[in-house]
Design an enzyme around this catalytic site. Structure first.
Site, PDB file in Angstrom:
ATOM      1  N   HIS A 246      -1.941  -3.259   0.676  1.00  0.00           N
ATOM      2  CA  HIS A 246      -1.723  -3.725   2.043  1.00  0.00           C
ATOM      3  C   HIS A 246      -0.233  -3.688   2.340  1.00  0.00           C
ATOM      4  CE1 HIS A 246      -1.838  -6.276   5.634  1.00  0.00           C
ATOM      5  NE2 HIS A 246      -3.091  -5.865   5.726  1.00  0.00           N
ATOM      6  N   GLU A 305     -11.005  -4.563   3.584  1.00  0.00           N
ATOM      7  CA  GLU A 305     -11.963  -3.482   3.789  1.00  0.00           C
ATOM      8  C   GLU A 305     -12.960  -3.328   2.653  1.00  0.00           C
ATOM      9  OE1 GLU A 305     -11.882  -3.113   6.734  1.00  0.00           O
ATOM     10  OE2 GLU A 305     -10.786  -1.358   7.401  1.00  0.00           O
TER      11      GLU A 305
HETATM   12  N1  ACO Z   1      -4.367   3.308  -4.111  1.00  0.00           N
HETATM   13  C1  ACO Z   1      -3.441   3.927  -4.864  1.00  0.00           C
HETATM   14  N2  ACO Z   1      -2.119   3.833  -4.641  1.00  0.00           N
HETATM   15  C2  ACO Z   1      -1.733   3.046  -3.606  1.00  0.00           C
HETATM   16  C3  ACO Z   1      -2.639   2.357  -2.813  1.00  0.00           C
HETATM   17  C4  ACO Z   1      -4.007   2.514  -3.092  1.00  0.00           C
HETATM   18  N3  ACO Z   1      -4.952   1.897  -2.359  1.00  0.00           N
HETATM   19  N4  ACO Z   1      -1.969   1.670  -1.873  1.00  0.00           N
HETATM   20  C5  ACO Z   1      -0.684   1.912  -2.074  1.00  0.00           C
HETATM   21  N5  ACO Z   1      -0.525   2.749  -3.125  1.00  0.00           N
HETATM   22  C6  ACO Z   1       0.708   3.274  -3.679  1.00  0.00           C
HETATM   23  C7  ACO Z   1       1.310   4.259  -2.710  1.00  0.00           C
HETATM   24  O1  ACO Z   1       0.837   5.565  -2.949  1.00  0.00           O
HETATM   25  C8  ACO Z   1       2.776   4.109  -2.989  1.00  0.00           C
HETATM   26  O2  ACO Z   1       3.058   4.872  -4.143  1.00  0.00           O
HETATM   27  P1  ACO Z   1       4.446   5.709  -4.264  1.00  0.00           P
HETATM   28  O3  ACO Z   1       5.532   4.670  -4.160  1.00  0.00           O
HETATM   29  O4  ACO Z   1       4.348   6.335  -5.619  1.00  0.00           O
HETATM   30  O5  ACO Z   1       4.440   6.676  -3.122  1.00  0.00           O
HETATM   31  C9  ACO Z   1       2.934   2.638  -3.390  1.00  0.00           C
HETATM   32  O6  ACO Z   1       1.630   2.209  -3.811  1.00  0.00           O
HETATM   33  C10 ACO Z   1       3.405   1.729  -2.310  1.00  0.00           C
HETATM   34  O7  ACO Z   1       2.512   1.741  -1.273  1.00  0.00           O
HETATM   35  P2  ACO Z   1       2.755   0.781  -0.042  1.00  0.00           P
HETATM   36  O8  ACO Z   1       4.171   0.910   0.395  1.00  0.00           O
HETATM   37  O9  ACO Z   1       2.238  -0.570  -0.341  1.00  0.00           O
HETATM   38  O10 ACO Z   1       1.816   1.391   1.021  1.00  0.00           O
HETATM   39  P3  ACO Z   1       1.858   1.164   2.565  1.00  0.00           P
HETATM   40  O11 ACO Z   1       2.354  -0.183   2.916  1.00  0.00           O
HETATM   41  O12 ACO Z   1       2.535   2.322   3.204  1.00  0.00           O
HETATM   42  O13 ACO Z   1       0.310   1.293   2.868  1.00  0.00           O
HETATM   43  C11 ACO Z   1      -1.957   0.863   2.914  1.00  0.00           C
HETATM   44  C12 ACO Z   1      -0.580   0.217   2.941  1.00  0.00           C
HETATM   45  C13 ACO Z   1      -2.022   1.968   3.969  1.00  0.00           C
HETATM   46  C14 ACO Z   1      -3.021  -0.180   3.259  1.00  0.00           C
HETATM   47  C15 ACO Z   1      -2.202   1.429   1.492  1.00  0.00           C
HETATM   48  O14 ACO Z   1      -2.203   0.392   0.552  1.00  0.00           O
HETATM   49  C16 ACO Z   1      -3.485   2.239   1.426  1.00  0.00           C
HETATM   50  O15 ACO Z   1      -3.459   3.418   1.753  1.00  0.00           O
HETATM   51  N6  ACO Z   1      -4.622   1.616   0.982  1.00  0.00           N
HETATM   52  C17 ACO Z   1      -5.887   2.338   0.948  1.00  0.00           C
HETATM   53  C18 ACO Z   1      -6.516   2.378   2.336  1.00  0.00           C
HETATM   54  C19 ACO Z   1      -7.020   1.014   2.783  1.00  0.00           C
HETATM   55  O16 ACO Z   1      -7.659   0.295   2.033  1.00  0.00           O
HETATM   56  N7  ACO Z   1      -6.759   0.701   4.054  1.00  0.00           N
HETATM   57  C20 ACO Z   1      -7.182  -0.559   4.678  1.00  0.00           C
HETATM   58  C21 ACO Z   1      -6.031  -1.507   4.829  1.00  0.00           C
HETATM   59  S1  ACO Z   1      -6.516  -3.071   5.521  1.00  0.00           S
HETATM   60  C22 ACO Z   1      -6.588  -2.773   7.169  1.00  0.00           C
HETATM   61  O17 ACO Z   1      -5.893  -1.977   7.723  1.00  0.00           O
HETATM   62  C23 ACO Z   1      -7.550  -3.544   7.980  1.00  0.00           C
END
Ligand code: ACO
Length: 367
Positions: A246, A305
């Protein structure tokens, strides 16, 4: 410049506070943990909208006003022609919402909350060559949604589980869809425009489109014994695990627990497939373990989710409808934010930094 506007404060609001360190959500002065114990979705609309409309209905009238709005929007299902029905459910529902008047009064607000609740079951039935079922204004919003889908009265436990879901997702700070709604509202366009922008932002898989893929993953994993290997392979391919991580929460998303409790209540009433639940719990444990090892400095926890997917599936909702059901709950929050922006905010118009090429000096400049 801050990538993705992370930690940038772009609005002041009295509507909700997301505390990502403490894992706490406050909706207009009430913590989510308490709110889900007593609130109905209709009562949350009264809470969220207080002070934002000239004619504010008392809480006691909200259920019948919303029920009457459901009856009114039902008439618009007649516009669902073959072109609309060929589209994915979320796009078909959005196309019908676009036909509602673009005003900013309480009447429009009620229609926009009623719209996803009525159009979603109506479109799903039409796409399955079944006649849509008309709303019953006297029922609770959640119970009527489920009845309009299956044609049968839901059990009290099912109605209460969907109601808890709608309350849980009703508002959540300046998430991507709410921000989109506020940007549109800041131009003084109407509430339908703001809602359409929000819904368009919601449908993406990184926001409200995640729960469908959560179930796809569970189907593919199939057994607790395969969970770790399947998830590791997905991470090796550079994929994100849906339902985890998140932008704001660094601890567990409190909405995940609110929904997990709703599933447990259904399970106690014998209304959940317990094998599916056990599979989900194994997948969650394996995913948290792998993510903790992959990103030791960036806590990635279960988000709303993951349990949304399980709950909506247990309620018999098909996965292609999940984003629309999310919109049915979040629409109350979008409208509150849009009205707050219209009443108190300025045009939202940030700057960009140009990093493209500069124009070449004109060849004839020296001549
Ligand atoms: N699975 C694997 N790796 C992840 C995940 C995940 N679910 N979430 C974040 N990461 C990784 C990213 O790839 C990133 O790696 P990097 O630094 O090597 O590039 C690192 O963790 C940091 O990520 P964040 O900065 O926390 O990601 P961001 O804040 O941009 O995104 C998000 C948040 C979009 C929710 C992300 O965690 C994600 O894509 N989750 C999966 C989709 C999801 O479940 N969405 C629903 C969110 S809740 C809602 O909107 C109602």
């Amino acid at each position: 410049m801050v990538s993705g506007l992370e930690e940038v404060v772009a609005a002041e609001t009295i509507l909700s506070d997301v505390d990502g360190q403490a894992g706490r959500l406050i909706i207009r002065g009430q913590s989510l943990d308490e709110l889900v114990k007593h609130a109905t979705y209709e009562s949350v609309l009264t809470l969220l909208w207080e002070g934002f409309f000239k004619k504010q209905p008392p809480a006691s009238e909200m259920p019948i006003l919303l029920g009457t709005a459901r009856e009114e929007v039902f008439e618009h299902l007649a516009a669902a022609d073959t072109d609309i029905l060929k589209q994915p459910t979320v796009d078909a529902v959005r196309a019908l919402i676009a036909r509602l008047p673009d005003a900013d009064d309480i009447g429009s607000a009620l229609l926009l909350v009623a719209a996803p609740a009525v159009f979603t079951p109506g479109i799903l039935r039409l796409q399955s060559k079944l006649a849509p079922i008309a709303p019953n204004a006297k029922l609770g919003h959640a119970a009527d949604m489920l009845r309009m889908l299956s044609g049968e009265a839901p059990t009290p436990e099912q109605a209460s589980a969907l109601d808890r879901y709608l309350v849980t997702v009703s508002d959540h700070g300046l998430n991507a869809s709410t921000f989109a709604a506020r940007v549109v509202a800041s131009t003084r366009a109407g509430l339908t425009s703001a809602t359409l922008a929000a819904m368009s932002a919601l449908k993406g898989p990184l926001h409200g489109g995640a729960p469908g893929p959560v179930l796809d993953a569970l189907d593919s994993i199939d057994s607790p014994a395969h969970a770790s290997g399947w998830l590791q392979d997905a991470l090796n391919r550079g994929e994100r695990l849906m339902g985890f991580g998140h932008r704001v929460y660094r601890v567990r998303d409190p909405r995940a627990d609110a929904l997990k409790e709703a599933i447990k209540n259904l399970a106690q009433a014998g209304q959940v497939d317990t094998t599916r639940l056990q599979l989900a719990e194994s997948v969650e444990a394996a995913a948290l373990d792998l993510l903790a090892r992959k990103k030791p400095n960036r806590p990635l926890q279960t988000n709303v989710e993951f349990y949304t997917a399980l709950l909506l599936e247990a309620l018999g909702l098909p996965r292609e409808a999940f984003t629309c059901v999310f919109a049915a709950g979040r629409s109350g929050g979008w409208i509150a934010h849009a009205r707050e922006q219209m009443l108190n905010g300025r045009l939202i118009r940030p700057q960009s930094r140009y990093v493209g090429p500069q124009p070449e000096p004109r060849r004839d400049a020296a001549a």
